[in-house]
Design a protein around this motif. Structure first.
Motif, short mmCIF file in Angstrom:
data_model
loop_
_atom_site.label_atom_id
_atom_site.label_comp_id
_atom_site.label_asym_id
_atom_site.label_seq_id
_atom_site.Cartn_x
_atom_site.Cartn_y
_atom_site.Cartn_z
N LEU A 101 0.83 -1.21 0.00
CA LEU A 101 0.00 0.00 0.00
C LEU A 101 0.86 1.26 0.00
O LEU A 101 0.58 2.21 -0.74
N GLU A 102 1.93 1.27 0.81
CA GLU A 102 2.80 2.44 0.84
C GLU A 102 3.47 2.64 -0.52
O GLU A 102 3.65 3.79 -0.97
N GLN A 104 2.14 1.79 -3.44
CA GLN A 104 1.09 2.34 -4.30
C GLN A 104 0.89 3.83 -4.03
O GLN A 104 0.68 4.62 -4.97
N ILE A 105 0.97 4.21 -2.77
CA ILE A 105 0.81 5.63 -2.44
C ILE A 105 1.96 6.45 -3.04
O ILE A 105 1.74 7.53 -3.61
N SER A 106 3.19 5.92 -2.97
CA SER A 106 4.34 6.63 -3.56
C SER A 106 4.19 6.75 -5.07
O SER A 106 4.42 7.83 -5.65
N GLU A 108 1.43 6.69 -6.77
CA GLU A 108 0.32 7.59 -7.06
C GLU A 108 0.74 9.05 -6.86
O GLU A 108 0.32 9.93 -7.61
N ARG A 109 1.59 9.29 -5.87
CA ARG A 109 2.08 10.65 -5.66
C ARG A 109 2.91 11.12 -6.85
O ARG A 109 2.81 12.28 -7.29
N LEU A 244 -5.23 10.96 -3.44
CA LEU A 244 -4.74 9.84 -2.64
C LEU A 244 -5.77 9.35 -1.64
O LEU A 244 -5.48 8.42 -0.87
N LEU A 247 -6.54 5.55 -1.37
CA LEU A 247 -5.43 4.78 -0.81
C LEU A 247 -5.15 5.16 0.64
O LEU A 247 -4.87 4.29 1.47
N MET A 248 -5.24 6.46 0.92
CA MET A 248 -4.98 6.90 2.30
C MET A 248 -6.01 6.34 3.25
O MET A 248 -5.71 6.04 4.42
N ARG A 251 -5.09 3.04 4.88
CA ARG A 251 -3.98 2.96 5.82
C ARG A 251 -4.44 2.49 7.19
O ARG A 251 -3.81 1.63 7.81
#
Length: 404
Positions: A101-102, A104-106, A108-109, A244, A247-248, A251
């Motif tokens: 997940l982290e 994917q967040i990176s 996506e950023r 985000l 995805l956020m 968390r």
């Protein structure tokens, strides 16, 4: 006379002795009653302690059992272990999902940053095309002005040419009659030719101005089309910018899953919560332990009580904080010191006295019991410094209240 006197003296002494014995018995009885009231005593008591059932919070095969029945354990001692492999794998999976997940967040950023950059480029293109539209709009206005000026020039030159042409056609017939000279006709013809050339030149300039106007109009329309395209592209890039939030929002669930998996893994090892005595152990290594199913009992060895049942008439002489002596049947000659913790305020009603309380009407007994026994209420006496290897739950005891 002497024998009679001795006999009388003997009777008198006997009566005095009898009176003294009776008086002593009465005094002794009063002392005993007073002492019994002042220092209540009962052998209707037993030793109690708090106890809890040990049940695992996770299920699985018992991998190791570290205790045996009736063993004394210290606080923090490992009691037993449950096979932790499934829970360890679950924790590793939760940690891996969190790492994914982290990642994917990176990603996506970075994607959002690129999309925001595209939006900025599109906005810059809009500003540039707006400038082009304004520039070509000004060029169109200038071309319109030049066309208008050229049209005025054509009109003026055409009027001059018409004047010269009419003048030539007017004086040419007069040359035959010699009303005018040849030189005048030649000047009129020259003027007409010059004005015709000027008219052609003005018309050419007008056509050039009109062509420039058409070109400016075309460029303006092209700039407007580019502006429309840039605006649409800007709107499209703005709509393409993602957030985000989805995805956020995951968390919290992933962190909770990790904590739950770690909690379950830690619960695979069960430790003693306090100094205690193991009892009623009915499980062995290899057995499958179920969540919430008791496997054995722990008797809290930190605090022991003697619960003494005193008659209700004795309760007036007992208050919390009084000192007490406790004797157990296993060592009746050893006195243990105790303190009255509390006095009971309720026991189960006797059905022989009040009947049965049930829905509807009370069921009152029709018989009369001529012997009325006093009710007994439990008095909890905390034993000070109890030996851990002597006291047992439900052990018979004698309690004597000593007072403050």
């Amino acid at each position: 006379m002497e024998p009679t006197s001795n006999h009388t003296k003997g009777i008198l002494v006997g009566r005095i002795l009898s009176a003294l014995i009776v008086t002593g018995a009465i005094v002794l009885g009063l002392v005993v009653v007073y002492h019994a009231d002042l220092h209540p005593r009962t052998d209707d008591s037993e030793i109690l302690a708090n106890f809890i059932g040990i049940a695992p919070q996770v299920e699985g095969p018992v991998a190791r059992l570290n205790v045996r029945d009736n063993q004394f354990v210290k606080k923090g001692d490992l009691l037993f272990e449950i096979d932790d492999r499934p829970y360890r794998y679950a924790l590793e999976k939760s940690i891996s999902e969190q790492a994914t997940l982290e990642g994917q967040i990176s990603d996506e950023r970075r994607k959002i940053a690129a999309q925001v950059s595209a939006v900025s480029v599109a906005a810059a293109n809009i500003l540039s095309t707006e400038a082009d539209v304004n520039r070509w709009a000004a060029a169109v206005e200038q071309a319109r002005a030049e066309v208008a000026s050229a049209e005025q020039g054509v009109s003026r030159v055409k009027a001059e040419w018409l004047y010269a042409s009419n003048n030539l056609h007017r004086i040419e017939p007069l040359l035959v009659k010699q009303f005018v000279t040849f030189d005048q006709v030649d000047r009129a013809r020259t003027s007409e030719v010059a004005q015709a050339q000027s008219l052609k030149q003005a018309e050419s300039q007008l056509r050039q101005a009109q062509a420039a106007l058409k070109s400016a109009l075309a460029q303006e329309e092209r700039a407007k089309a580019v502006l429309t395209e840039s605006t649409a592209q800007h709107q499209q890039t703005q709509n393409a910018v993602t957030t985000l939030d989805p995805l956020m929002n995951q968390r919290g669930a992933r962190v909770s899953a990790i904590e739950t998996a770690r909690y379950n893994l830690n619960n695979c090892r069960v430790y003693a919560p306090f100094d205690a005595r193991v009892t009623n152990l009915t499980i062995s290594e290899g057995a499958y332990a179920h969540t919430g199913q008791q496997v054995f009992t722990l008797i809290d060895a930190r605090t022991w009580w003697a619960v003494a049942n005193f008659r209700e008439g004795q309760l007036q002489h007992i208050t919390p904080g009084m000192r007490a002596d406790v004797y157990v049947m296993s060592k009746p000659n050893v006195r243990f010191s105790g303190v009255v913790d509390s006095i009971g305020f309720g026991v189960t009603p006797d059905e022989d006295v009040i009947g049965r309380l049930q829905p509807g009407l009370p069921d009152v007994q029709r018989t009369l019991n001529w012997v009325h026994l006093a009710s007994r209420y439990p008095v909890r006496v905390r034993v000070e410094n109890p030996p851990p290897d002597l006291f047992r739950v439900s052990e018979s005891a004698v309690v004597v209240i000593r007072g403050l």
